[in-house]
Each structure stands twice: as C-alpha cells, then as structure tokens.
Design a protein around this motif. Structure first.
Motif, PDB file in Angstrom:
ATOM      1  N   ASN A  19       0.806  -1.226   0.000  1.00 30.63           N
ATOM      2  CA  ASN A  19       0.000   0.000   0.000  1.00 30.63           C
ATOM      3  C   ASN A  19       0.836   1.271   0.000  1.00 30.63           C
ATOM      4  N   THR A  20       2.153   1.135   0.056  1.00 29.90           N
ATOM      5  CA  THR A  20       3.015   2.312   0.127  1.00 29.90           C
ATOM      6  C   THR A  20       2.958   3.102  -1.173  1.00 29.90           C
ATOM      7  N   ALA A  21       2.762   4.397  -1.031  1.00 32.89           N
ATOM      8  CA  ALA A  21       2.748   5.318  -2.172  1.00 32.89           C
ATOM      9  C   ALA A  21       3.823   6.376  -1.916  1.00 32.89           C
ATOM     10  N   ALA A  22       4.058   7.218  -2.903  1.00 33.49           N
ATOM     11  CA  ALA A  22       5.079   8.260  -2.752  1.00 33.49           C
ATOM     12  C   ALA A  22       4.580   9.570  -3.342  1.00 33.49           C
ATOM     13  N   LEU A  23       5.059  10.653  -2.761  1.00 37.96           N
ATOM     14  CA  LEU A  23       4.801  11.966  -3.325  1.00 37.96           C
ATOM     15  C   LEU A  23       6.072  12.783  -3.206  1.00 37.96           C
ATOM     16  N   TYR A  24       6.154  13.815  -4.006  1.00 37.68           N
ATOM     17  CA  TYR A  24       7.326  14.693  -4.036  1.00 37.68           C
ATOM     18  C   TYR A  24       6.890  16.054  -3.524  1.00 37.68           C
ATOM     19  N   LEU A  25       7.709  16.623  -2.645  1.00 33.70           N
ATOM     20  CA  LEU A  25       7.328  17.857  -1.982  1.00 33.70           C
ATOM     21  C   LEU A  25       8.544  18.767  -1.827  1.00 33.70           C
ATOM     22  N   LYS A  26       8.339  20.043  -2.084  1.00 30.49           N
ATOM     23  CA  LYS A  26       9.399  21.033  -1.871  1.00 30.49           C
ATOM     24  C   LYS A  26       9.236  21.582  -0.459  1.00 30.49           C
ATOM     25  N   ALA A  27      10.328  21.516   0.317  1.00 35.47           N
ATOM     26  CA  ALA A  27      10.299  22.012   1.698  1.00 35.47           C
ATOM     27  C   ALA A  27      11.705  22.451   2.087  1.00 35.47           C
ATOM     28  N   ASP A  28      11.787  23.222   3.173  1.00 33.13           N
ATOM     29  CA  ASP A  28      13.073  23.732   3.645  1.00 33.13           C
ATOM     30  C   ASP A  28      13.900  22.678   4.369  1.00 33.13           C
ATOM     31  N   SER A  29      13.223  21.709   4.994  1.00 32.21           N
ATOM     32  CA  SER A  29      13.922  20.663   5.735  1.00 32.21           C
ATOM     33  C   SER A  29      13.040  19.424   5.805  1.00 32.21           C
ATOM     34  N   GLU A  30      13.624  18.332   6.261  1.00 28.19           N
ATOM     35  CA  GLU A  30      12.858  17.089   6.422  1.00 28.19           C
ATOM     36  C   GLU A  30      11.758  17.271   7.464  1.00 28.19           C
ATOM     37  N   VAL A  31      12.058  18.007   8.510  1.00 22.02           N
ATOM     38  CA  VAL A  31      11.070  18.279   9.558  1.00 22.02           C
ATOM     39  C   VAL A  31       9.893  19.058   8.975  1.00 22.02           C
ATOM     40  N   ASP A  32      10.182  20.074   8.164  1.00 20.18           N
ATOM     41  CA  ASP A  32       9.118  20.850   7.521  1.00 20.18           C
ATOM     42  C   ASP A  32       8.293  19.972   6.588  1.00 20.18           C
ATOM     43  N   ALA A  33       8.954  19.100   5.842  1.00 21.13           N
ATOM     44  CA  ALA A  33       8.249  18.212   4.911  1.00 21.13           C
ATOM     45  C   ALA A  33       7.275  17.326   5.679  1.00 21.13           C
ATOM     46  N   ARG A  34       7.742  16.725   6.768  1.00 19.29           N
ATOM     47  CA  ARG A  34       6.865  15.864   7.573  1.00 19.29           C
ATOM     48  C   ARG A  34       5.696  16.661   8.125  1.00 19.29           C
ATOM     49  N   SER A  35       5.967  17.846   8.635  1.00 21.90           N
ATOM     50  CA  SER A  35       4.927  18.693   9.205  1.00 21.90           C
ATOM     51  C   SER A  35       3.872  19.059   8.156  1.00 21.90           C
ATOM     52  N   ILE A  36       4.313  19.422   6.964  1.00 20.64           N
ATOM     53  CA  ILE A  36       3.379  19.786   5.886  1.00 20.64           C
ATOM     54  C   ILE A  36       2.470  18.615   5.552  1.00 20.64           C
ATOM     55  N   VAL A  37       3.041  17.425   5.402  1.00 22.37           N
ATOM     56  CA  VAL A  37       2.230  16.252   5.060  1.00 22.37           C
ATOM     57  C   VAL A  37       1.272  15.913   6.197  1.00 22.37           C
ATOM     58  N   GLU A  38       1.760  15.893   7.421  1.00 23.87           N
ATOM     59  CA  GLU A  38       0.914  15.513   8.552  1.00 23.87           C
ATOM     60  C   GLU A  38      -0.199  16.529   8.813  1.00 23.87           C
ATOM     61  N   ASN A  39       0.050  17.808   8.560  1.00 27.34           N
ATOM     62  CA  ASN A  39      -0.965  18.832   8.815  1.00 27.34           C
ATOM     63  C   ASN A  39      -1.986  18.974   7.692  1.00 27.34           C
TER      64      ASN A  39
END
Length: 72
Positions: A19-39
C-alpha cells in the motif's frame, strides 16, 4: 530541497508495503516536509528521503513524478 515522501494512504490500517505510495514535496527541511504532510493529509508517513540533484533528475524522468502542492 525536494523530498520524496513514502506514505500509507491512511492511518487507520496497519502499514503494508503493498500500500506504500510516494509523493514529491518542496520544503526547507525534512522536519518541515513531515509537518506539511501531517498537517494537510491523513497519510501515515513511512519515510522521507531528500533527493540529491542526480536523484531528482532521475525521478523527474518518471511519468509518475509530480510535485505535490500542499499548504504550509
């Protein structure tokens, strides 16, 4: 930086590799990327990979490559 985020579509079901999928995201850091997806989604984030310039070039050749636009 561009990050490749591997995720499960829902948090309600136990994670399965099938079931694993992937998306590509522009962010300033890995922490920001996780936060954007989770929020902004109900996804269960499995792994976040920062793409090097060569890796990004390779990923952009895929027909599945599309930079996600999620709110910050």
């Amino acid at each position: 930086m561009i990050y490749k985020i591997f995720y499960q579509p829902t948090q309600r079901i136990n994670p399965r590799r099938e079931n694993t999928a992937a998306l590509y995201l522009k962010a300033d850091s890995e922490v920001d990327a996780r936060s954007i997806v989770e929020n902004n989604t109900s996804y269960n984030v499995d792994y976040i990979e920062e793409l090097s310039p060569k890796a990004l070039e390779y990923e952009q050749q895929s027909p599945h490559y599309k930079l996600a636009e999620l709110g910050k």
